[in-house]
Design a protein around this motif. Structure first.
Motif, PDB file in Angstrom:
ATOM      1  N   PHE A 274      18.708   9.867  13.995  1.00 17.77           N
ATOM      2  CA  PHE A 274      17.694  10.565  14.799  1.00 17.77           C
ATOM      3  C   PHE A 274      18.181  11.962  15.138  1.00 17.77           C
ATOM      4  CE2 PHE A 274      16.231   6.285  15.767  1.00 17.77           C
ATOM      5  CZ  PHE A 274      14.863   6.431  15.850  1.00 17.77           C
ATOM      6  N   SER A 275      17.242  12.871  15.210  1.00 19.06           N
ATOM      7  CA  SER A 275      17.520  14.183  15.804  1.00 19.06           C
ATOM      8  C   SER A 275      17.380  14.017  17.315  1.00 19.06           C
ATOM      9  CB  SER A 275      16.522  15.227  15.303  1.00 19.06           C
ATOM     10  OG  SER A 275      15.219  14.922  15.766  1.00 19.06           O
ATOM     11  N   ARG A 276      17.803  15.007  18.066  1.00 16.66           N
ATOM     12  CA  ARG A 276      17.681  14.925  19.529  1.00 16.66           C
ATOM     13  C   ARG A 276      16.214  14.765  19.919  1.00 16.66           C
ATOM     14  NH1 ARG A 276      16.471  18.385  23.670  1.00 16.66           N
ATOM     15  NH2 ARG A 276      17.449  17.908  25.677  1.00 16.66           N
TER      16      ARG A 276
ATOM     17  N   GLU B 180      24.735  16.851  13.482  1.00 17.72           N
ATOM     18  CA  GLU B 180      24.957  17.221  12.081  1.00 17.72           C
ATOM     19  C   GLU B 180      25.216  15.965  11.245  1.00 17.72           C
ATOM     20  OE1 GLU B 180      28.070  20.157  12.281  1.00 17.72           O
ATOM     21  OE2 GLU B 180      26.615  21.786  12.460  1.00 17.72           O
ATOM     22  N   LYS B 181      26.021  15.047  11.797  1.00 19.43           N
ATOM     23  CA  LYS B 181      26.264  13.779  11.091  1.00 19.43           C
ATOM     24  C   LYS B 181      24.989  12.952  11.001  1.00 19.43           C
ATOM     25  CE  LYS B 181      31.194  13.262  11.920  1.00 19.43           C
ATOM     26  NZ  LYS B 181      32.250  12.435  12.524  1.00 19.43           N
ATOM     27  N   GLN B 182      24.173  13.020  12.060  1.00 20.94           N
ATOM     28  CA  GLN B 182      22.886  12.301  12.036  1.00 20.94           C
ATOM     29  C   GLN B 182      21.984  12.886  10.943  1.00 20.94           C
ATOM     30  OE1 GLN B 182      21.725   9.563  13.977  1.00 20.94           O
ATOM     31  NE2 GLN B 182      23.907   9.434  14.399  1.00 20.94           N
ATOM     32  N   ALA B 183      22.007  14.205  10.776  1.00 15.78           N
ATOM     33  CA  ALA B 183      21.194  14.847   9.730  1.00 15.78           C
ATOM     34  C   ALA B 183      21.668  14.416   8.348  1.00 15.78           C
ATOM     35  CB  ALA B 183      21.253  16.365   9.875  1.00 15.78           C
ATOM     36  N   ALA B 184      22.991  14.326   8.162  1.00 22.08           N
ATOM     37  CA  ALA B 184      23.526  13.881   6.867  1.00 22.08           C
ATOM     38  C   ALA B 184      23.126  12.433   6.574  1.00 22.08           C
ATOM     39  CB  ALA B 184      25.047  14.027   6.859  1.00 22.08           C
ATOM     40  N   LYS B 185      23.163  11.600   7.600  1.00 26.38           N
ATOM     41  CA  LYS B 185      22.786  10.187   7.430  1.00 26.38           C
ATOM     42  C   LYS B 185      21.299  10.083   7.057  1.00 26.38           C
ATOM     43  CE  LYS B 185      22.912   5.840  10.004  1.00 26.38           C
ATOM     44  NZ  LYS B 185      23.222   5.212  11.291  1.00 26.38           N
ATOM     45  N   MET B 186      20.449  10.876   7.747  1.00 25.23           N
ATOM     46  CA  MET B 186      19.020  10.824   7.454  1.00 25.23           C
ATOM     47  C   MET B 186      18.737  11.390   6.053  1.00 25.23           C
ATOM     48  SD  MET B 186      15.733  12.118   9.650  1.00 25.23           S
ATOM     49  CE  MET B 186      15.722  10.744  10.787  1.00 25.23           C
ATOM     50  N   ALA B 187      19.438  12.436   5.654  1.00 25.65           N
ATOM     51  CA  ALA B 187      19.240  13.008   4.309  1.00 25.65           C
ATOM     52  C   ALA B 187      19.579  11.965   3.255  1.00 25.65           C
ATOM     53  CB  ALA B 187      20.109  14.257   4.144  1.00 25.65           C
ATOM     54  N   LYS B 188      20.654  11.217   3.442  1.00 20.20           N
ATOM     55  CA  LYS B 188      21.048  10.155   2.498  1.00 20.20           C
ATOM     56  C   LYS B 188      19.967   9.068   2.425  1.00 20.20           C
ATOM     57  CE  LYS B 188      24.739   6.876   1.464  1.00 20.20           C
ATOM     58  NZ  LYS B 188      23.862   5.891   0.940  1.00 20.20           N
TER      59      LYS B 188
ATOM     60  N   ILE C  40      15.540  19.877   3.189  1.00 17.90           N
ATOM     61  CA  ILE C  40      15.820  20.664   4.417  1.00 17.90           C
ATOM     62  C   ILE C  40      14.560  20.735   5.269  1.00 17.90           C
ATOM     63  CG2 ILE C  40      16.353  22.983   5.283  1.00 17.90           C
ATOM     64  CD1 ILE C  40      18.286  23.283   2.884  1.00 17.90           C
ATOM     65  N   LYS C  41      13.419  21.017   4.624  1.00 13.85           N
ATOM     66  CA  LYS C  41      12.154  21.076   5.375  1.00 13.85           C
ATOM     67  C   LYS C  41      11.818  19.722   6.004  1.00 13.85           C
ATOM     68  CE  LYS C  41      10.063  24.894   2.898  1.00 13.85           C
ATOM     69  NZ  LYS C  41       9.013  25.332   1.998  1.00 13.85           N
ATOM     70  N   GLN C  42      12.073  18.641   5.273  1.00 17.15           N
ATOM     71  CA  GLN C  42      11.801  17.299   5.810  1.00 17.15           C
ATOM     72  C   GLN C  42      12.669  17.027   7.041  1.00 17.15           C
ATOM     73  OE1 GLN C  42       9.338  15.225   4.913  1.00 17.15           O
ATOM     74  NE2 GLN C  42       9.965  13.872   6.580  1.00 17.15           N
ATOM     75  N   LEU C  43      13.943  17.383   6.991  1.00 19.12           N
ATOM     76  CA  LEU C  43      14.827  17.174   8.147  1.00 19.12           C
ATOM     77  C   LEU C  43      14.414  18.046   9.330  1.00 19.12           C
ATOM     78  CD1 LEU C  43      18.324  16.870   6.416  1.00 19.12           C
ATOM     79  CD2 LEU C  43      16.895  15.041   7.331  1.00 19.12           C
ATOM     80  N   GLU C  44      13.968  19.260   9.049  1.00 14.64           N
ATOM     81  CA  GLU C  44      13.463  20.122  10.140  1.00 14.64           C
ATOM     82  C   GLU C  44      12.208  19.515  10.759  1.00 14.64           C
ATOM     83  OE1 GLU C  44      15.042  24.536   8.746  1.00 14.64           O
ATOM     84  OE2 GLU C  44      13.039  23.893   8.146  1.00 14.64           O
ATOM     85  N   PHE C  45      11.350  18.915   9.917  1.00 16.10           N
ATOM     86  CA  PHE C  45      10.159  18.231  10.412  1.00 16.10           C
ATOM     87  C   PHE C  45      10.554  17.070  11.333  1.00 16.10           C
ATOM     88  CE2 PHE C  45       7.022  14.806  10.005  1.00 16.10           C
ATOM     89  CZ  PHE C  45       5.895  15.458  10.469  1.00 16.10           C
TER      90      PHE C  45
ATOM     91  N   GLY D  48      12.943  17.087  13.345  1.00 17.81           N
ATOM     92  CA  GLY D  48      13.424  17.608  14.629  1.00 17.81           C
ATOM     93  C   GLY D  48      14.819  18.225  14.604  1.00 17.81           C
ATOM     94  N   TYR D  49      15.452  18.244  13.450  1.00 15.73           N
ATOM     95  CA  TYR D  49      16.772  18.869  13.357  1.00 15.73           C
ATOM     96  C   TYR D  49      16.619  20.393  13.312  1.00 15.73           C
ATOM     97  CZ  TYR D  49      18.547  14.243  12.228  1.00 15.73           C
ATOM     98  OH  TYR D  49      18.873  12.908  12.280  1.00 15.73           O
ATOM     99  N   THR D  50      17.617  21.079  13.817  1.00 22.49           N
ATOM    100  CA  THR D  50      17.612  22.540  13.700  1.00 22.49           C
ATOM    101  C   THR D  50      17.857  22.900  12.234  1.00 22.49           C
ATOM    102  OG1 THR D  50      19.989  22.781  14.069  1.00 22.49           O
ATOM    103  CG2 THR D  50      18.572  22.788  16.034  1.00 22.49           C
ATOM    104  N   HIS D  51      17.594  24.143  11.887  1.00 25.48           N
ATOM    105  CA  HIS D  51      17.805  24.569  10.505  1.00 25.48           C
ATOM    106  C   HIS D  51      19.274  24.386  10.110  1.00 25.48           C
ATOM    107  CE1 HIS D  51      17.156  26.716   6.763  1.00 25.48           C
ATOM    108  NE2 HIS D  51      18.221  27.472   7.042  1.00 25.48           N
ATOM    109  N   ALA D  52      20.198  24.766  10.990  1.00 23.25           N
ATOM    110  CA  ALA D  52      21.637  24.630  10.687  1.00 23.25           C
ATOM    111  C   ALA D  52      22.021  23.165  10.506  1.00 23.25           C
ATOM    112  CB  ALA D  52      22.472  25.261  11.798  1.00 23.25           C
ATOM    113  N   GLN D  53      21.477  22.268  11.343  1.00 17.63           N
ATOM    114  CA  GLN D  53      21.782  20.839  11.218  1.00 17.63           C
ATOM    115  C   GLN D  53      21.216  20.290   9.911  1.00 17.63           C
ATOM    116  OE1 GLN D  53      19.940  19.457  14.832  1.00 17.63           O
ATOM    117  NE2 GLN D  53      21.790  19.782  16.067  1.00 17.63           N
TER     118      GLN D  53
END
Length: 190
Positions: A116-118, A147-155, A169-174, A176-181
Motif C-alpha cells: 500500500f501507499s500511504r 519505496e519498498k512498498q512500491a517495489a512490492k506492488m510493482a512486482k 510508473i503511472k499505475q503506481l502513481e495512480f 498513491g505513490y509519489t513519483h520518486a517512490q
C-alpha cells in the motif's frame, strides 16, 4: 562621649551638648522673626556685648551625625527560595483510544499481506469505517518504507499482467505513490 560647651557672647548664651546647640539671647523687647541656626549663630557673634536692643530668643537645633555616607550600597543577601521536589514519574505515552488501537492493528495487518501507499492505506481504513483523522494517525504511527512498498506492488502488477516502464510508473502513481517512490519501485523490478 558628651561634650558640653557653654559660652556667653555679647548677651547670647550658647550651649553645645552631644550635637545639640542651644542659643539664648538675653535682653528685652519684641522678638524678631525666627532665623536659622547658622543665621542665629552669625547674628549672635556679631551682636556687640552692650547691645540694649537684643531681643530674648531661644533656638534649639540638633546637628546631624557626621558618619560618612557610603557611595555604593552594601550588597544585600537574599535567601533563595527552596525548589520544589522533583518527582520521578515515568513518562507516560499519550493515551490511545480503542478505535485508534484497532485502526493501527488493521493497518499493520493490511501491510503484511498487500503493498500500500500511504494514501492508499488511509483510504482502505476509511473504507473499513474509520474516520479520516483516526485512519491518518494510525498509518502515520507505523514505520513504513513506502519505496519498498512500491517495489512490492510493482512486482505484483508484473506477475499478473505486462506493463511498460512508464505505464507501471503511472499505475503506481495512480495507487498513491509519489513519483520518486514509483520510479524506485519500478527500478527494483525492471
Amino acid at each position: 562621649m558628651r561634650l558640653i560647651i557653654a559660652a556667653a557672647v555679647g548677651g547670647v548664651l550658647v550651649l553645645c551638648c552631644g550635637g545639640v546647640t542651644i542659643a539664648a539671647a538675653v535682653g528685652g523687647g519684641d522678638s524678631p522673626p525666627a532665623r536659622s541656626a547658622a543665621a542665629e549663630a552669625t547674628a549672635a557673634a556679631s551682636v556687640p556685648a552692650e547691645s540694649p536692643t537684643a531681643a530674648p530668643s531661644v533656638e534649639i537645633t540638633t546637628a546631624a551625625p557626621t558618619t560618612p555616607t557610603p557611595t555604593t550600597a552594601a550588597p544585600t543577601t537574599t535567601t533563595p527560595k527552596p525548589k520544589p521536589k522533583a518527582t520521578t514519574k515515568a513518562p507516560t505515552e499519550p493515551k490511545v483510544s480503542v478505535e485508534q488501537e484497532n485502526a493501527i492493528r488493521a493497518a499493520s495487518d493490511y501491510l503484511r499481506y498487500q503493498a500500500f501507499s500511504r494514501s492508499g492505506l488511509i483510504k482502505q481504513l476509511e473504507f473499513e469505517g474509520y474516520p479520516r483523522k483516526i485512519a491518518t494517525q494510525a498509518v502515520d504511527s507505523l514505520k513504513v518504507d513506502y519505496e519498498k512498498q512500491a517495489a512490492k506492488m510493482a512486482k505484483d502488477y508484473l506477475d499478473n499482467q505486462p506493463f511498460s516502464r512508464s505505464g507501471l510508473i503511472k499505475q503506481l502513481e495512480f495507487e498513491g505513490y509519489t513519483h520518486a517512490q514509483a520510479v524506485y519501485g519500478v527500478d527494483q523490478v525492471m
